[in-house]
Design an enzyme around this catalytic site. Structure first.
Site, PDB file in Angstrom:
ATOM      1  N   LYS A 148     -21.256 -17.033  -3.484  1.00 62.61           N
ATOM      2  CA  LYS A 148     -20.456 -15.816  -3.401  1.00 62.61           C
ATOM      3  C   LYS A 148     -20.898 -14.944  -2.215  1.00 62.61           C
ATOM      4  O   LYS A 148     -21.986 -15.116  -1.674  1.00 62.61           O
ATOM      5  CB  LYS A 148     -20.555 -15.032  -4.714  1.00 62.61           C
ATOM      6  CG  LYS A 148     -19.954 -15.770  -5.909  1.00 62.61           C
ATOM      7  CD  LYS A 148     -18.477 -16.002  -5.744  1.00 62.61           C
ATOM      8  CE  LYS A 148     -17.758 -16.402  -7.020  1.00 62.61           C
ATOM      9  NZ  LYS A 148     -18.089 -17.697  -7.603  1.00 62.61           N
TER      10      LYS A 148
HETATM   11  C1  LIG Z   1     -12.593 -16.086 -10.020  1.00 63.24           C
HETATM   12  C2  LIG Z   1     -13.920 -16.251 -10.697  1.00 63.24           C
HETATM   13  N1  LIG Z   1     -14.189 -15.549 -11.809  1.00 63.24           N
HETATM   14  C3  LIG Z   1     -15.372 -15.661 -12.440  1.00 63.24           C
HETATM   15  C4  LIG Z   1     -16.366 -16.479 -11.970  1.00 63.24           C
HETATM   16  C5  LIG Z   1     -17.629 -16.599 -12.763  1.00 63.24           C
HETATM   17  O1  LIG Z   1     -18.738 -16.169 -12.090  1.00 63.24           O
HETATM   18  P1  LIG Z   1     -20.192 -16.784 -12.434  1.00 63.24           P
HETATM   19  O2  LIG Z   1     -20.246 -18.176 -11.885  1.00 63.24           O
HETATM   20  O3  LIG Z   1     -21.138 -15.859 -11.743  1.00 63.24           O
HETATM   21  O4  LIG Z   1     -20.361 -16.746 -13.910  1.00 63.24           O
HETATM   22  C6  LIG Z   1     -16.132 -17.226 -10.801  1.00 63.24           C
HETATM   23  C7  LIG Z   1     -17.093 -18.127 -10.188  1.00 63.24           C
HETATM   24  O5  LIG Z   1     -17.972 -18.696 -10.393  1.00 63.24           O
HETATM   25  C8  LIG Z   1     -14.886 -17.117 -10.151  1.00 63.24           C
HETATM   26  O6  LIG Z   1     -14.613 -17.819  -9.052  1.00 63.24           O
END
Ligand SMILES: Cc1ncc(COP(=O)(O)O)c(C=O)c1O
Length: 383
Positions: free
Chosen positions: A181
């Site tokens: 990210k």
């Molecule tokens: C659009 C979106 N929402 C939520 C997430 C969830 O984030 P995390 O991986 O930090 O739990 C992600 C990516 O991983 C994502 O691309």
């Protein structure tokens, strides 16, 4: 040349901040997490920021904050990661999955409007690839139907909608700091909100539902006594993650400039190929450029998206696809009886999409190499 899809930008600053934490004797949630929250809120001009251990945890606590109940409906786009949908299912609420716009891959406001029922409680617009959704229209629609808006800003730091930063627009916003990210802490996330009671609930729920400042238990002056207000979660961030976050936040705008420049160079080069549709960003907003998603003009090519990805891999370029739409995933498809016909735009986008490498540490030669190989493949595969 070998080009990975992504490489996090870790410099001496991040390393020094982590070492400082390691030497401090406090490695889980503590002073650095609190500092990261304060600096993050300051950066976005949002009132409250609560750090958690993933973007998924942020989304889960956001749906808890709005008191989502079993049977409530939440409208989400099909073009997203499963995290957006799964947090709705955790509490037996219902994700109502709708189509996206062809140009931006963002949730379609018209599709939201059509999907609203008396059971709708909220919507979760996802700022795909870092481009903000149509927030004015979404907030207006939500206001008219008394619905909550939770922004999934996993891709969107920094991003601007009509000169306002994403993170201080809707009721509650969720960020992800996963390794790929724009701001990376390995794993991590943040909830931002303007509402004190929601901030307080999220803060309590992220650490077992224990009353305020439980993390101080083992610090000098902290008390052994605590009260459990409700069954919460183990979602707290650690000071090790926060150290990375503090160092990354200092350079988050600079990292964005780097990605924006790569995006500009890609778009300049691809616009004239005739077989690639570069990403399009609406005039009144700025994308975080977390992802650079090209769409193939399949009608003028003799290979499909998968073939194109394979050829790029043979030439040393790693790519990805964001995302396999939720309506194609067995769980969502079978549970909610979804068919591709209900999502013509997302289907069109999915068939054509390829995410190219775009990370701040990419060298000029690497960017040039991607441009050369993509344009060469286009030339060779032209019908
Ligand atoms: C659009 C979106 N929402 C939520 C997430 C969830 O984030 P995390 O991986 O930090 O739990 C992600 C990516 O991983 C994502 O691309």
């Amino acid at each position: 040349m070998e080009i990975p899809f992504h490489k996090p930008y870790i410099s001496e600053e991040e390393i020094a901040e982590v070492v400082d934490t390691l030497k401090s004797g406090w490695i889980t949630m503590g002073p650095k997490t609190i500092r990261f929250e304060e600096e993050f809120a300051g950066y976005l001009s949002s009132k409250y920021a609560i750090a958690v251990n993933s973007g998924t945890a942020a989304l889960h606590l956001a749906v808890k904050a709005i008191n989502l109940r079993p049977g409530d409906e939440v409208i989400i786009p099909t073009t997203t990661f499963t995290a957006t949908g799964e947090v709705i299912c955790y509490g037996n609420a219902v994700p109502v999955i709708v189509d996206v716009e062809k140009e931006t891959h963002n949730i379609s406001v018209a599709a939201i409007e059509k999907a609203i029922t008396p059971r709708t409680k909220a919507m979760i617009p996802v700022h795909m690839a870092g481009q903000p959704c149509d927030m004015d229209e979404i907030i207006q629609l939500a206001g008219a139907h008394r619905l909550f808006v939770i922004e999934d800003a996993a891709h969107a730091i920094p991003a601007w909608y009509k000169k306002r930063r994403i993170g201080a627009i809707a009721d509650i916003t969720c960020f992800s700091f996963y390794s790929t990210k724009p701001l990376a802490t390995g794993e991590g996330g943040m909830v931002t909100t303007e509402k004190e009671d929601w901030a307080e609930r999220v803060r309590t729920l992220r650490l077992h539902g224990i009353s305020k400042d439980a993390w101080k238990r083992y610090s000098k002056g902290g008390s052994w006594y605590y009260e459990v207000i409700e069954p919460g979660f183990k979602y707290n961030m650690t000071d090790l993650q926060a150290s990375l976050g503090i160092a990354q936040l200092r350079k988050v705008d600079w990292l964005w400039e780097k990605r924006k420049e790569i995006a500009r160079r890609y778009t300049d080069a691809f616009a004239s190929t005739g077989c690639i549709i570069p990403p399009s960003v609406k005039a009144d907003r700025q994308s975080a450029w977390h992802l650079y998603i090209i769409k193939l003009h399949l009608e003028s090519l003799s290979i499909d998206r998968n073939g194109f990805i394979e050829k790029l891999r043979e030439r040393g370029i790693e790519t990805s696809v964001h995302f396999i739409p939720l309506h194609r995933q067995p769980f969502y498809k079978n549970t909610y009886g979804l068919t591709p016909e209900g999502f013509p735009n997302a289907e069109w986008v999915y068939e054509r999409s390829i995410s190219l490498p775009i990370f701040p540490g990419m060298t000029d030669q690497e960017v040039n190499y991607v441009i050369e190989q993509v344009t060469d493949l286009c030339r060779k595969a032209k019908r």
